[in-house]
Design a protein around this motif. Structure first.
Motif, PDB file in Angstrom:
ATOM      1  N   LYS A 168      -0.049  -4.030   8.206  1.00 19.21           N
ATOM      2  CA  LYS A 168      -0.689  -4.861   9.221  1.00 19.21           C
ATOM      3  C   LYS A 168       0.362  -5.830   9.779  1.00 19.21           C
ATOM      4  N   ASP A 198       3.325   3.172   7.310  1.00 16.28           N
ATOM      5  CA  ASP A 198       2.592   3.335   8.564  1.00 16.28           C
ATOM      6  C   ASP A 198       1.301   2.522   8.614  1.00 16.28           C
ATOM      7  N   ASN A 199       0.829   2.021   7.466  1.00 17.50           N
ATOM      8  CA  ASN A 199      -0.432   1.278   7.433  1.00 17.50           C
ATOM      9  C   ASN A 199      -0.240  -0.226   7.290  1.00 17.50           C
ATOM     10  N   THR A 215       1.777   3.528   2.258  1.00 20.26           N
ATOM     11  CA  THR A 215       2.644   4.011   3.326  1.00 20.26           C
ATOM     12  C   THR A 215       3.066   2.889   4.264  1.00 20.26           C
ATOM     13  N   GLY A 252       0.815  -1.198   0.000  1.00 25.44           N
ATOM     14  CA  GLY A 252       0.000   0.000   0.000  1.00 25.44           C
ATOM     15  C   GLY A 252       0.859   1.263   0.000  1.00 25.44           C
TER      16      GLY A 252
END
Length: 228
Positions: free
Chosen positions: A121, A118-119, A116, A114
């Motif tokens: 999982k 930061d996202n 970034t 995705g």
């Protein structure tokens, strides 16, 4: 203005030629493409190799089997090494700019995780270390690793080749320090304990073609569950 990256640790000629000739698995292709998107030097070298890599492989001059003496971590033979140096010095670098993004996620990797870092999982591994295993073909495994600041990954060796590319932060082991854009090439002869820098978490893209060899009992017991 986008900050330039000072990259010290690069891919070797053997890996770049194999990538150019389409001889790598999906996971290794991913880490190579991601490093190239960050590294001007390796991107220029790849442009030089694109014209000759396939010819070398077709004629058996370059082997890519990691279990042979000519594995991805090995240097080129002296005569071929001299030839490649001459090519790099005489062929102009391609006029191709890297794919630029607004954040710190390289474009090749964004297709897997995705937009970034930061996202992502994450799934816990232990000691605050987390991982996210990416969906690639079965020949090798690609994972993104999160190592908290100051935390060490358990001491381990390798049953094959491991490429580790730093995406954010930095880590150090017995060989050197690796920061954003740097790639470490580990083979069966290497035993190390990567430790994230004390002041910043480290995120890496790691690709392996065989399970790691952990020294400690607990990591060995957890290894099948964690698919490391």
């Amino acid at each position: 203005m986008k900050q330039s990256i000072m990259i010290k640790h690069h891919l070797n000629d053997r890996i770049l030629i194999a990538y150019s000739a389409g001889q790598l698995s999906e996971a290794f292709n991913l880490v190579v493409a991601t490093h190239i998107s960050l590294c001007d030097e390796c991107r220029a070298a790849l442009g030089s190799y694109d014209t000759i890599g396939g010819v070398l492989l077709e004629n058996g001059i370059l082997e890519t089997d990691d279990n042979e003496a000519g594995g991805l971590d090995q240097p080129l033979l002296p005569d071929l090494q001299a030839t490649m140096a001459l090519i790099k010095s005489t062929v102009p670098a391609p006029d191709v700019a890297p794919q630029v993004r607004s954040d710190d996620t390289p474009a090749p990797l964004a297709a897997y995780i995705g937009d970034t870092l930061d996202n992502i999982k994450w799934k816990p591994v232990g000691m605050g270390v987390k991982q996210s295993i990416l969906k690639t073909s079965a020949e090798a495994t690609a994972r993104v690793l999160f190592i908290p600041a100051g935390v060490a990954v358990p001491n381990h060796g390798h049953n094959g080749t491991e490429l580790t590319l730093v995406l954010r932060g930095a880590y150090a082991d017995e060989t050197d320090r690796f920061q954003r854009g740097d790639v470490e090439i580990a083979n069966e002869d290497m035993q190390h304990t990567p430790i994230a820098d004390a002041l910043e978490d480290c995120i890496c893209l790691a690709v392996t073609d065989a399970p790691l060899k952990f020294s400690g009992l607990l990591p060995r017991l957890m290894q099948p569950l964690l698919r490391i």
